[in-house]
Design a protein around this motif. Structure first.
Motif, mmCIF file in Angstrom:
data_model
loop_
_atom_site.group_PDB
_atom_site.id
_atom_site.type_symbol
_atom_site.label_atom_id
_atom_site.label_comp_id
_atom_site.label_asym_id
_atom_site.label_seq_id
_atom_site.Cartn_x
_atom_site.Cartn_y
_atom_site.Cartn_z
ATOM 1 N N TYR A 132 -58.059 -18.700 -86.475
ATOM 2 C CA TYR A 132 -58.023 -17.592 -85.502
ATOM 3 C C TYR A 132 -58.391 -18.186 -84.152
ATOM 4 C CZ TYR A 132 -60.960 -13.918 -83.170
ATOM 5 O OH TYR A 132 -61.617 -13.111 -82.290
ATOM 6 N N SER A 133 -57.439 -18.142 -83.247
ATOM 7 C CA SER A 133 -57.605 -18.703 -81.913
ATOM 8 C C SER A 133 -57.857 -17.565 -80.942
ATOM 9 C CB SER A 133 -56.311 -19.440 -81.552
ATOM 10 O OG SER A 133 -56.199 -19.589 -80.172
ATOM 11 N N THR A 134 -58.742 -17.757 -79.972
ATOM 12 C CA THR A 134 -59.101 -16.637 -79.089
ATOM 13 C C THR A 134 -58.557 -16.789 -77.673
ATOM 14 O OG1 THR A 134 -61.157 -17.635 -78.314
ATOM 15 C CG2 THR A 134 -61.274 -16.359 -80.346
ATOM 16 N N ASN A 135 -57.872 -17.889 -77.410
ATOM 17 C CA ASN A 135 -57.410 -18.122 -76.035
ATOM 18 C C ASN A 135 -55.898 -18.048 -75.975
ATOM 19 O OD1 ASN A 135 -59.949 -19.126 -74.429
ATOM 20 N ND2 ASN A 135 -60.071 -19.875 -76.518
ATOM 21 N N VAL A 136 -55.417 -17.224 -75.064
ATOM 22 C CA VAL A 136 -54.001 -16.889 -75.076
ATOM 23 C C VAL A 136 -53.096 -18.113 -74.997
ATOM 24 C CG1 VAL A 136 -52.206 -15.587 -73.887
ATOM 25 C CG2 VAL A 136 -54.415 -14.562 -74.310
ATOM 26 N N ASN A 137 -53.336 -18.991 -74.036
ATOM 27 C CA ASN A 137 -52.438 -20.134 -73.876
ATOM 28 C C ASN A 137 -53.170 -21.459 -73.869
ATOM 29 O OD1 ASN A 137 -50.149 -18.542 -73.652
ATOM 30 N ND2 ASN A 137 -50.458 -18.259 -71.469
#
Ligand SMILES: *[C@@H]1O[C@H](CO)[C@@H](O)[C@H](O)[C@H]1NC(C)=O
Ligand SMILES: *[C@@H]1O[C@H](CO)[C@@H](O)[C@H](O)[C@H]1NC(C)=O
Ligand SMILES: *[C@@H]1O[C@H](CO)[C@@H](O)[C@H](O)[C@H]1NC(C)=O
Length: 254
Positions: A107-112
C-alpha cells in the motif's frame, strides 16, 4: 437424461467457476516452504528479526495495525537521503536459495512518488533478481517494466492515499529462463527478465522507500519454495479445468 451426478457436477463446476477469490485476502496455509518462516508478518517480534541497514532517526520501520492486520510501515522523513543503496530493512536467509514464489501485499501513500520498494538479491554478488518499485496508482514497476497503465489512463482513478488500499503482488521466478511472471491482485500483468541475468541464487530480501517525505506499507511477505506459497498457482490451473467441466456437463444435459 439428467442424472443426479450431472446435477451435482453442474452445481460444483458452476460454484468453482463463479467463485472469486477475495483479491487482497490470502490463505495462510503455506504449501511451499516459506524461507521467511512467517517473519514477513510484521508483528513487532517478527520485525525485530529483520536488520536495519544504516540506522537513522530519519528512516523508521514500524509494526502497525492497519484494519486489524499487522503491517510494516516505512517512514522516510524530509531530511532523509534520496537513495536506494542505504537505509533498508533486510532479512538474510539462512542459506542461498532459489525461491519459486514471492508474494506480498503493498500500500503506497504517495500519488506519484516512489515510496514502496522491495528487492530480492544476492548480497555477495551485489546483484538483484527482483526489483519492485511503486508510487501509488500511476507507478508499479518490476525490473523497470511498468505493470499497470501509466499516468494518463490511471490518473483519474487514483484513490485517496490516506485510505488504505492494499494490492496483492505475486511474482513467480523461473531460474532456468531467469524470468519472472508478475500478477497484481491475482491478475497476470507481465513476464519480464531477472534484473541481472547471471545470478545463481539469492540470500537477501530488502524493503525501503526511495524518496524522502514518504510512507509505504507491506503486509504478509512470503518467499517460498516450489510450487507456491499458498496454492495460488494451482488455483489458476484448476479454474480452467472446472470451466471445461461446466461446459461438458451443460452439453450432456442439453
Ligand atoms: C551495488 O550495485 C549497485 C547497482 O546495482 C551500485 O550502485 C552499488 O555501488 C554497488 N555496491 C557495491 C558495494 O559494489
Ligand atoms: C500523456 O499526457 C501528456 C500530457 O497531456 C502527453 O504529453 C503525453 O503524450 C501522454 N502520453 C501518452 C502515452 O499518451
Ligand atoms: C487491488 O484491489 C484492491 C481492492 O479491491 C484495490 O483497492 C487496489 O487498487 C487494487 N490494485 C490494483 C493495482 O489494481
Amino acid at each position: 437424461m439428467i442424472s443426479q451426478i450431472h446435477i451435482f457436477l453442474l452445481f460444483q463446476a458452476f460454484i468453482q467457476v463463479i467463485a472469486n477469490t477475495d483479491q487482497t485476502q490470502q490463505t495462510t496455509a503455506a504449501i511451499g516452504v516459506d524461507y521467511l518462516n512467517g517473519q514477513g508478518t510484521f508483528t513487532s517480534t517478527n520485525l525485530a528479526l529483520w536488520q536495519v541497514d544504516s540506522p537513522s532517526p530519519d528512516v523508521q520501520f514500524n509494526s502497525v495495525d492497519v484494519n486489524g492486520v499487522y503491517s510494516l510501515q516505512i517512514v522516510k522523513s524530509k531530511g532523509a537521503p534520496l537513495t536506494f543503496l542505504t537505509h533498508h530493512l533486510s532479512y538474510k536467509f539462512t542459506e542461498n536459495i532459489n525461491p519459486a514464489h514471492l508474494m506480498f501485499n503493498f500500500y503506497s501513500t504517495n500519488v506519484n512518488t516512489e515510496d514502496t520498494n522491495l528487492r530480492l538479491l544476492n548480497s555477495n554478488l551485489n546483484k538483484t533478481v527482483v526489483l519492485f518499485r511503486c508510487g501509488n496508482a500511476g507507478f508499479v514497476r518490476v525490473n523497470d517494466n511498468q505493470m499497470i497503465d501509466f499516468y494518463n489512463s490511471t490518473i483519474e482513478e487514483k484513490q485517496d492515499p490516506t485510505v488504505p488500499s492494499w494490492t496483492r503482488c505475486d511474482i513467480f521466478l523461473d531460474w532456468n529462463s531467469q524470468s519472472l511472471r508478475v500478477y497484481l491482485n491475482q491478475t497476470f500483468k507481465a513476464e519480464v527478465s531477472f534484473y541481472f541475468n547471471d545470478v545463481p541464487n539469492i540470500d537477501t530480501i530488502r524493503v525501503y522507500n526511495l524518496k524522502p517525505s514518504t510512507m509505504g506499507y507491506f503486509q504478509n511477505i512470503m518467499v517460498c519454495a516450489s510450487p507456491s506459497c499458498d496454492g495460488f498457482l494451482s488455483s489458476l490451473l484448476i479454474k480452467p479445468v472446472w470451466s471445461c467441466l461446466l461446459i461438458i456437463t451443460l452439453l450432456l444435459i442439453f
